[in-house]
Design a protein around this motif. Structure first.
Motif, PDB file in Angstrom:
ATOM      1  N   UNK A   1       0.819  -1.193   0.000  1.00  0.00           N
ATOM      2  CA  UNK A   1       0.000   0.000   0.000  1.00  0.00           C
ATOM      3  C   UNK A   1       0.863   1.257   0.000  1.00  0.00           C
ATOM      4  N   UNK A   2       2.002   1.204   0.703  1.00  0.00           N
ATOM      5  CA  UNK A   2       2.901   2.366   0.681  1.00  0.00           C
ATOM      6  C   UNK A   2       3.454   2.578  -0.716  1.00  0.00           C
ATOM      7  N   UNK A   3       3.787   1.473  -1.396  1.00  0.00           N
ATOM      8  CA  UNK A   3       4.258   1.595  -2.783  1.00  0.00           C
ATOM      9  C   UNK A   3       3.189   2.269  -3.635  1.00  0.00           C
ATOM     10  N   UNK A   4       1.930   1.863  -3.422  1.00  0.00           N
ATOM     11  CA  UNK A   4       0.832   2.471  -4.179  1.00  0.00           C
ATOM     12  C   UNK A   4       0.755   3.956  -3.925  1.00  0.00           C
ATOM     13  N   UNK A   5       0.869   4.353  -2.643  1.00  0.00           N
ATOM     14  CA  UNK A   5       0.750   5.763  -2.332  1.00  0.00           C
ATOM     15  C   UNK A   5       1.887   6.566  -2.926  1.00  0.00           C
ATOM     16  N   UNK A   6       3.105   6.027  -2.803  1.00  0.00           N
ATOM     17  CA  UNK A   6       4.242   6.779  -3.332  1.00  0.00           C
ATOM     18  C   UNK A   6       4.093   6.970  -4.829  1.00  0.00           C
ATOM     19  N   UNK A   7       3.558   5.954  -5.512  1.00  0.00           N
ATOM     20  CA  UNK A   7       3.528   5.998  -6.963  1.00  0.00           C
ATOM     21  C   UNK A   7       2.334   6.689  -7.563  1.00  0.00           C
ATOM     22  N   UNK A   8       1.281   6.991  -6.732  1.00  0.00           N
ATOM     23  CA  UNK A   8       0.060   7.516  -7.339  1.00  0.00           C
ATOM     24  C   UNK A   8       0.267   8.855  -8.004  1.00  0.00           C
ATOM     25  N   UNK A   9       1.114   9.693  -7.425  1.00  0.00           N
ATOM     26  CA  UNK A   9       1.311  11.011  -8.013  1.00  0.00           C
ATOM     27  C   UNK A   9       1.929  10.903  -9.398  1.00  0.00           C
ATOM     28  N   UNK A  10       2.640   9.826  -9.667  1.00  0.00           N
ATOM     29  CA  UNK A  10       3.329   9.713 -10.939  1.00  0.00           C
ATOM     30  C   UNK A  10       2.678   8.713 -11.863  1.00  0.00           C
ATOM     31  N   UNK A  11       1.647   8.038 -11.396  1.00  0.00           N
ATOM     32  CA  UNK A  11       1.008   7.011 -12.201  1.00  0.00           C
ATOM     33  C   UNK A  11      -0.433   6.912 -11.728  1.00  0.00           C
TER      34      UNK A  11
END
Lengths: 237, 702
Positions: B535-545
Motif C-alpha cells: 500500500x505504501x508503494x501504491x501511495x508513493x507511486x500515485x502522483x506519478x502514475x
C-alpha cells in the motif's frame, strides 16, 4: 371480532411467572394458528424452501423490536430451530421446547466449552432442565449477535461464567472457568500453583473493593476495557 | 458454594487483605449489587417475585410526564430479560404511546428506520460469507488479516474512483471527443535539448520487447494513461468553463491522500473507542485473556482443540514471564552491566545489517537505472533484460525476507521477555521494510538531481538529469509499477513452488521429513507487513502514475482469493495467537506510518523539484505547486486574500501556539482524571469493608 391490530395477553399483565411453554400466548395466538386459509395478515417465511412453518409479519416485527436480530437472521433462526424439531411438531414451533441434548447438536454450540451454561442461562423452563423454546433461542442469538451492545453481552457473560449461580464470581467459579478454557482432560489443566497464581492475578486486576470476589459491576468494568470481547463473544448462524 | 469471606473459621492465605467478617450469605444475596440473581431464569420464583412487585428490576419505571419519556432512553432489546418479559413491557409502552406527541412518534419512527437500514447494510458487506468461514475455522486473529485486506481493497477502489474520475476519464474523454486544447506554460525560454523525449521504438522491434515493455512499464506503456508523461499541460474549453488539466491533476492527488488519511483515522478511532478509555489498558491482560479469551464462533473440529491449546500455552507463557520478570528485577549490578553491554552490541549488529541492506538497495537501483539507459533493450536477451530492470525489486524482496530471520535469531540472544521479543522484532521489521523503500527513492533522487548539486554537468541545463531521465516522473512511476508486478509474481511463485509442495510432502511424504518440516503456519504479522508495504508503494507511486490505485485494488482482490486458497489448503492456525483487536490497531498504525512516509516524496516533488520539460501536465512550470498559485490569482479578491493569509506565517504560528496550549490543557485534564479515579477506587474499597461490617452488625443484632 379478530383484533389483528392490538394484542392483549389473555391473563392480563400480572401473570406471575415467566411462561415457559407459551401458555401466555395460547389465548392470544390461537387466532393466528388457524391455518393458512385466512386472508388477513401477511405471512412471511414462505420463501423458506416451501416448509410449512411460517412466521406472521407482526410477530416478525415484534421480534425485530425486542431483539438485536435483523429480519433475515430471525428467519434463518426459525429455519434452523424447526430442523431440530421432529417433523410432526414443526407446525406449532412457537409452543414447543427442544431438549438440551438436541440444542447442543448445533455446530455453533457443539464445540463450545460453555455449552451447558449457555443453555441453562437462556432457558426459561421451570424445571431447569435446560430445554429451550424458540423465543429462548432468539434471545440467545440476540445477545450473541453482531449488533448487541457490550453491556448486555457482559451481563450475560457474567451469568454464564457464574457456575454456581450465586451472583458473584468467586475462586471456585474462576477455577472452573479456566479449566473450561484450557480443555477437558487431566493433562490439559494448569498445575495447582499456576492456577493459584493466575487467579491471584485476575482478582488483583478486577476486584476493586477487594472482597475476594468479582461482582457484576466489577466484571462489566473490566470487560468494557477489553477491545476484543465484543468480537469474540459472538455466534452467527 | 459460599464466597470466600463467608467461609467461617478457615484461614485463607491472604486473610488480612480480604474482610475477615463472617456475615451470613443470605442477607448479602439480597443486596442490590447482587442484582443478577433476580434475573435467574431457572429460579422461577425470582421472576415471579419481580413481576408481582409490578416491575422487573432494571426495567424503566412507569411514571407520568417526563418519566414516560425516560422510557425511550433504554430500548427494550437492551434489557437483559427474557422475551416474555420484554413483551409485557412493550405492551405497557404501547398503552403509553398514544400520549406521546407527534415529534416523539416521529423520532421513534426514525430510529426504527435507522435500525432497518443498519441491518440491511450489515448484511450487504462484501465477502461476508468467506470471512465468517475463516473465523469459524481459524479464529478471529487470522480473520483480522482478511478484514484488513478487505479494508485496503475498499480504500484503493475509493481512491481509484477519485483519480480516474478527475484525471484519467476526462483526459480520455477529451481525446475521444477531440476537443480544443489550449496549451499553457512558457516553452519559449527553454533549451531545446530538454524537450527531447521519445520513448517509442524505431525500426525493427522483436516480439519480446513488447513483453519486456509490458512488464517494466517502458516503451509503448509510457505513452498510455498509466504514466504521468502522457498528460498535457493544457486547458480544455468544455461546456462554458475551462477544465484546467494540471490543476485537476494536482488537486486530485492531494485530495486522494487526504481522503486516505481521513478514512484510516476514522477506522482507527472506531476501533479504539473502547480500549483507550481505561487509564492503564495494559494492566488487565489476565482478566481479558480469561474472560474474553474464548472465540464463541469457532466451529467444531480441529479449530476448537487448537484454541484450547493456544489458550493454555498463552496463559502458561504469561505466568512464566511474570516469574521471570520477578527474577530479573533481582539481578545484581554486575549481571545487569553484562546484559546491557550484550544488548548494545547486538543492537549495533542489527544496525549493521540494516545498513548493509540499504546499501545493497542503493547500489542495485543505481546499476539498474544506468544499465537501462546505456544499452537498448534489444541488445540484451529477454531474461537478462528483465533481471536488470527488476534488480531493485529483487534486492528489496530478498532483504525483506532474509533480514527478519536474522532479527529473530539475534533477539533471542538479548534475553527479553517473550512479548517484548515479539514486539521488538516486529518494530525492526517494519523499520526495515519502510526504510528500504525510502532508500530506493533516495537513490532515484540522487540520479535525477545529480546528488542534489544543480551545478553538476548533467543537471546544469534543465535543473535535472535530462539525459538519463528525460521524463523523471515517469521513471519513478515505472519503479513503483515494477514493484507492484514483482510482488504479485513473488506471491504466485511462492504459492506454487513452496507452499503447495510443502503440503504435499507433509501429507504424502516420509514421516521424519513431515515432522521436520511441519505444516505451514499462517503467521499474521509478516503477511500484514507485506500488505502495508504494497500500500505504501501504491501511495508513493500515485502522483506519478494515476492508474496505480486501480491496479492495486485488482491485485489485492487477487491476493484475497489466493491467500484464502492457501489458508484452507495448506495452513494450520498459529500456535501463538496475536490478539485480534490490539493487532488491528497496530496494523492501522503501521499503515499510517506508511502514509506519512509516502507524503515525503510527494511534498518534495510538488514543492521543490522542477517538473520535466518534455512531458507531463506540468511542463514549462517552475514547480508543480505554482499552477495552484496561478489558479488562485484568477479567483475574486476576497478569496485570494483569504487563501494567501491562510498560507502565510501570520496564520501558522498562532495556530501552532494554540494547538500547544490545547495539548497542555488536555494533558492536565488527563492527570486530574487519573487522580480522581485512584481516589474513587480507594473509596470503593472502604465501601466494601463498610458493607461487610454493617451486615455483620445487623445479623448480630437481629
Amino acid at each position: 371480532m379478530p383484533r389483528a391490530g392490538r394484542r392483549r395477553p389473555v391473563g392480563g399483565v400480572a401473570v406471575g411467572r415467566c411462561p415457559g411453554d407459551g401458555d401466555l400466548r395460547r389465548g392470544g395466538r390461537k387466532r393466528r394458528g388457524e391455518g393458512p386459509g385466512r386472508s388477513r395478515g401477511s405471512w412471511s417465511g414462505a420463501a423458506m424452501g416451501g416448509s410449512a412453518s411460517q412466521l406472521p409479519r407482526d410477530l416478525l416485527d415484534e421480534y425485530q423490536e425486542l431483539t438485536f436480530l435483523t429480519k433475515q437472521e430471525i428467519l434463518l433462526a426459525h429455519k434452523r430451530f424447526s430442523e431440530l424439531l421432529p417433523k410432526e411438531e414443526r407446525e406449532s414451533i412457537l409452543l414447543k421446547r427442544v431438549p438440551k441434548s438436541k440444542i447442543l447438536t448445533l455446530p455453533e454450540l457443539r464445540a463450545n466449552p460453555f455449552q451447558d451454561r449457555i443453555c441453562r442461562v437462556f432457558s426459561t423452563a421451570e424445571d431447569g432442565d435446560g430445554s429451550m423454546s424458540f423465543e429462548d433461542f432468539l434471545d440467545l442469538l440476540s445477545v450473541f449477535s453482531d449488533s448487541a451492545t457490550v453491556e448486555i453481552k457482559s451481563h450475560y457473560a457474567f451469568r454464564i461464567f457464574d457456575f454456581d449461580d450465586d451472583g458473584i464470581l468467586d475462586r471456585k467459579d474462576l477455577e472452573k472457568l479456566v479449566n473450561c478454557l484450557t480443555g477437558e482432560g487431566d493433562e490439559t489443566r494448569l498445575s495447582e500453583s499456576e492456577m493459584d497464581q493466575l487467579i491471584q492475578n485476575i482478582l488483583e486486576e478486577s476486584d476493586i473493593d477487594k472482597d475476594g470476589t468479582i461482582n457484576l459491576s466489577e466484571f462489566q468494568h473490566v470487560i468494557s476495557r477489553s477491545p476484543d470481547f465484543a468480537s469474540s463473544f459472538k455466534i452467527v448462524l | 458454594m459460599e464466597p470466600r469471606w463467608a467461609q467461617t473459621g478457615r484461614d485463607g492465605p491472604d486473610d488480612d487483605d480480604w474482610g475477615q467478617q463472617q456475615p451470613p450469605s443470605s442477607l448479602f444475596l439480597q443486596l442490590p449489587s447482587n442484582a443478577t440473581l433476580r434475573f435467574r431464569g431457572n429460579v422461577a420464583k425470582a421472576w415471579g417475585a419481580a413481576l408481582d412487585e409490578g416491575e422487573p428490576p432494571g426495567a424503566p419505571q412507569e411514571r407520568d410526564g417526563e418519566g414516560a419519556r425516560e422510557q425511550e432512553s433504554v430500548p427494550l432489546k437492551q434489557l437483559p430479560l427474557c422475551m416474555a418479559e420484554k413483551r409485557i413491557l412493550r405492551l405497557r409502552e404501547q398503552r403509553v404511546a398514544w400520549k406521546r406527541s407527534r415529534w416523539e412518534q416521529w423520532q421513534v419512527g426514525m430510529r426504527h428506520l435507522w435500525g432497518q437500514v443498519r441491518g440491511a447494510l450489515l448484511y450487504a458487506q462484501v465477502w461476508r460469507g468467506s470471512l465468517h468461514r475463516i473465523e469459524g475455522h481459524f479464529g478471529t486473529g487470522i480473520q483480522s488479516y482478511f478484514n484488513f485486506l478487505r479494508f485496503l481493497v475498499l480504500l484503493n477502489l475509493g481512491g481509484a474512483l477519485l483519480m480516474v474520475g478527475f484525471v484519467v476519464a476526462p483526459n480520455a474523454a477529451f481525446e475521444g471527443l477531440q476537443l480544443n486544447q489550449t496549451q499553457r506554460g512558457q516553452n519559449s525560454m527553454v533549451n531545446r535539448s530538454c524537450l527531447q523525449y521519445d520513448p517509442t521504438e524505431r525500426g525493427l522491434v522483436s516480439y519480446f520487447t513488447y513483453l519486456m515493455d509490458l512488464l517494466s512499464g517502458t516503451g509503448f506503456m509510457e505513452l498510455t494513461h498509466l504514466f504521468y508523461g502522457y498528460y498535457q499541460n493544457s486547458a480544455v474549453d468544455f461546456v462554458g468553463f475551462s477544465y484546467n488539466i494540471p490543476l485537476a491533476y494536482l488537486l486530485s492527488v492531494l485530495g486522494y491522500f487526504s481522503v486516505c488519511l481521513l478514512w484510516i483515522l476514522h477506522r482507527a478511532v472506531h476501533l479504539l473507542k473502547r480500549s483507550l478509555v481505561g487509564e492503564n489498558w495494559e494492566l488487565s491482560t489476565y482478566s481479558h485473556k480469561v474472560f474474553a479469551g474464548w472465540d464463541f464462533c469457532l466451529a467444531p473440529g480441529t479449530a476448537a482443540a487448537m484454541k484450547h491449546n493456544s489458550l493454555r500455552y498463552e496463559l502458561r507463557m504469561d505466568l512464566e514471564e511474570q516469574t521471570l520478570r520477578r527474577l530479573m528485577a533481582q539481578r545484581s549490578p554486575g549481571q545487569r552491566l553484562a546484559l546491557f553491554s550484550l544488548r548494545g552490541a547486538l543492537n549495533l549488529l542489527v544496525l549493521g545489517l540494516l545498513g548493509a541492506a540499504f546499501y545493497g538497495v542503493y547500489r542495485a537501483t543505481e546499476y539498474s537505472q544506468r544499465a537501462q539507459q546505456d544499452t537498448s533493450p534489444g541488445q540484451q536477451g529477454l531474461v537478462l533484460g528483465l533481471l536488470v530492470a527488476y534488480l531493485p525489486s529483487i534486492v528489496i524482496t530478498a532483504a525483506n525476507q532474509l533480514v527478519p530471520l536474522a532479527f529473530g535469531l539475534l533477539v533471542r540472544l538479548e534475553r527479553y521477555p517473550l512479548s517484548l521479543e515479539i514486539r521488538l522484532t516486529l518494530l525492526r521489521t517494519v523499520f526495515l521494510r519502510l526504510s528500504s523503500l525510502l532508500v530506493l527513492l533516495f537513490s532515484l533522487w540522487t540520479q535525477i538531481t545529480c546528488h542534489g548539486d544543480p551545478a553538476a554537468d548533467s543537471c546544469r541545463i534543465c535543473h535535472y538529469n535530462h539525459q538519463q531521465h528525460p521524463c523523471w516522473e515517469t521513471s519513478v512511476g515505472q519503479e513503483m509499477y515494477k514493484l507492484l508486478v514483482f510482488d504479485l509474481l513473488v506471491l504466485l511463485l511462492v504459492l506454487l513452488l513452496v507452499e503447495f509442495p510443502r503440503k504435499l510432502l507433509v501429507t504424502h511424504g516420509p514421516a521424519p521429513l513431515a515432522r521436520l518440516l511441519g505444516q505451514q503456519e499462517f503467521l499474521v504479522p509478516p503477511n500484514v507487513l507485506d500488505l502495508v508495504y504494497s500500500q505504501t508503494v501504491c501511495w508513493v507511486g500515485t502522483a506519478f502514475s494515476p492508474l496505480l490505485p486501480l491496479l492495486h485494488a485488482a491485485k489485492f482482490i487477487l491476493f484475497f482469493y489466493l491467500k484464502k486458497l492457501t489458508l484452507f489448503s495448506n495452513c494450520r492456525p498459529a500456535d501463538r495467537t496475536f490478539r485480534a483487536s490490539i493487532s488491528s490497531f497496530f496494523f492501522l498504525l503501521v499503515l499510517l506510518l506508511g502514509l506519512a512516509i509516502a507524503w515525503v516524496p510527494l511534498l518534495y516533488s510538488v514543492f521543490v523539484l522542477q517538473p520535466s520539460q518534455a512531458c507531463g501536465p506540468f511542463r514549462g512550470e517552475p514547480t508543480m505547486w505554482s499552477t495552484l498559485w496561478v489558479a488562485i490569482d484568477t479567483l475574486p479578491l476576497v478569496a485570494r486574500e483569504f487563501l494567501q493569509f491562510v498560507g502565510s506565517l501570520a496564520f501558522a504560528v498562532p495556530l501552532f501556539l494554540l494547538l500547544c496550549i490545547l495539548m497542555f490543557y488536555l494533558m492536565a485534564l488527563d492527570h486530574s482524571y487519573s487522580c480522581l479515579v485512584k481516589e474513587l477506587k480507594g473509596q470503593l474499597r472502604l465501601e466494601g469493608q463498610d458493607k461487610v461490617f454493617l451486615v455483620t452488625q445487623i445479623t448480630e443484632l437481629s
